[in-house]
Design a protein around this motif. Structure first.
Motif, PDB file in Angstrom:
ATOM      1  N   PHE A  16       0.843  -1.198   0.000  1.00  0.00           N
ATOM      2  CA  PHE A  16       0.000   0.000   0.000  1.00  0.00           C
ATOM      3  C   PHE A  16       0.878   1.249   0.000  1.00  0.00           C
ATOM      4  O   PHE A  16       1.900   1.305   0.673  1.00  0.00           O
ATOM      5  N   VAL A  17       0.461   2.260  -0.782  1.00  0.00           N
ATOM      6  CA  VAL A  17       1.218   3.520  -0.825  1.00  0.00           C
ATOM      7  C   VAL A  17       0.425   4.656  -0.183  1.00  0.00           C
ATOM      8  O   VAL A  17       0.861   5.274   0.781  1.00  0.00           O
ATOM      9  N   ILE A  18      -0.755   4.954  -0.736  1.00  0.00           N
ATOM     10  CA  ILE A  18      -1.527   6.104  -0.250  1.00  0.00           C
ATOM     11  C   ILE A  18      -2.988   5.993  -0.665  1.00  0.00           C
ATOM     12  O   ILE A  18      -3.315   5.383  -1.674  1.00  0.00           O
ATOM     13  N   SER A  19      -3.868   6.597   0.142  1.00  0.00           N
ATOM     14  CA  SER A  19      -5.293   6.752  -0.202  1.00  0.00           C
ATOM     15  C   SER A  19      -5.610   8.232  -0.206  1.00  0.00           C
ATOM     16  O   SER A  19      -5.151   8.956   0.680  1.00  0.00           O
ATOM     17  N   ASN A  20      -6.399   8.666  -1.166  1.00  0.00           N
ATOM     18  CA  ASN A  20      -6.854  10.055  -1.106  1.00  0.00           C
ATOM     19  C   ASN A  20      -8.087  10.275  -1.965  1.00  0.00           C
ATOM     20  O   ASN A  20      -8.539   9.370  -2.665  1.00  0.00           O
ATOM     21  N   THR A  21      -8.623  11.497  -1.907  1.00  0.00           N
ATOM     22  CA  THR A  21      -9.838  11.830  -2.655  1.00  0.00           C
ATOM     23  C   THR A  21      -9.547  12.765  -3.815  1.00  0.00           C
ATOM     24  O   THR A  21     -10.466  13.185  -4.501  1.00  0.00           O
ATOM     25  N   ASP A  22      -8.278  13.084  -4.029  1.00  0.00           N
ATOM     26  CA  ASP A  22      -7.923  14.065  -5.046  1.00  0.00           C
ATOM     27  C   ASP A  22      -6.824  13.497  -5.938  1.00  0.00           C
ATOM     28  O   ASP A  22      -5.752  13.144  -5.456  1.00  0.00           O
ATOM     29  N   HIS A  23      -7.108  13.390  -7.236  1.00  0.00           N
ATOM     30  CA  HIS A  23      -6.113  12.802  -8.150  1.00  0.00           C
ATOM     31  C   HIS A  23      -4.812  13.605  -8.179  1.00  0.00           C
ATOM     32  O   HIS A  23      -3.762  13.088  -8.505  1.00  0.00           O
ATOM     33  N   ASN A  24      -4.889  14.892  -7.800  1.00  0.00           N
ATOM     34  CA  ASN A  24      -3.675  15.722  -7.773  1.00  0.00           C
ATOM     35  C   ASN A  24      -2.718  15.312  -6.649  1.00  0.00           C
ATOM     36  O   ASN A  24      -1.552  15.679  -6.658  1.00  0.00           O
TER      37      ASN A  24
END
Length: 196
Positions: free
Chosen positions: A7-15
């Motif tokens: 796993f690297v990262i989770s987020n809500t923004d493609h930027n």
């Protein structure tokens, strides 16, 4: 086959996604289509992607690094999920922006439940990807839940609907997270794209 995935990262923004310096393959499908189970089966890591009996478990763009060579991206499911309409709208905008603007995206694998008749929402989503010029493949999931014959009939029906509007159909795979069916074919296909 893939040796290592983390796993690297989770987020809500493609930027805010990782730097687009490695090829990326995204996985998406209707809520509860078995996406997390498939990702875990492909990487042979039981709990890499969080599975849930509840539709709509994945609510973020989740990046995993595979063999230090490419990113596997777990996207939120589309369609039914027990959440507010405003949440669903936010998810669809987030997914759309990611799919249209992520420059290192090699391909989107759309997961389809092999037990069902062609679903309008799946056809519409696949057509949208095609019209947007986003390379895609279809993975028919849960093939272990019925006979091979039934899965083949289901795929044939899906192909028939697509042929009404598509000149050339995308690549298609049959899979089962339980039995590992399709793992080799999908892995080899990804390797083929990476080394092309």
């Amino acid at each position: 086959m893939f040796e290592n995935a983390s796993f690297v990262i989770s987020n809500t923004d493609h930027n805010l996604c990782p730097k687009p310096d490695k090829p990326e393959f995204a996985f998406i499908g209707r809520s509860n289509v078995g996406k997390s189970s498939l990702i875990n089966m492909l990487t042979q890591k039981k709990n890499l992607a969080k599975t849930s009996g509840r539709p709509g478990k994945t609510q973020l763009i989740n990046h995993f690094i595979v063999d230090d060579q490419w990113y596997l991206v777990d996207l939120p499911g589309y369609g039914y999920a027990k959440t507010s309409k405003s949440n669903r709208v936010a998810w669809s905008i987030m997914i759309e922006k990611y799919l249209l603007e992520r420059e290192n995206l090699q391909m989107v694998f759309v997961l389809i439940d092999s037990r069902l008749e062609p679903q309008k929402i799946d056809i519409e989503f696949v057509t949208w990807l095609g019209e947007a010029g986003i390379p895609l493949g279809l993975i028919f999931t849960k093939a272990d839940k019925q006979s091979i014959n039934k899965s083949q009939q289901s795929i044939a029906r899906f192909r028939k609907v697509m042929k009404e509007t598509w000149e050339e159909l995308p690549v298609m795979f049959v899979s089962s997270a339980e039995s590992g069916l399709g793992r080799t074919e999908i892995a080899e296909y990804i390797h083929g794209v990476l080394t092309a």
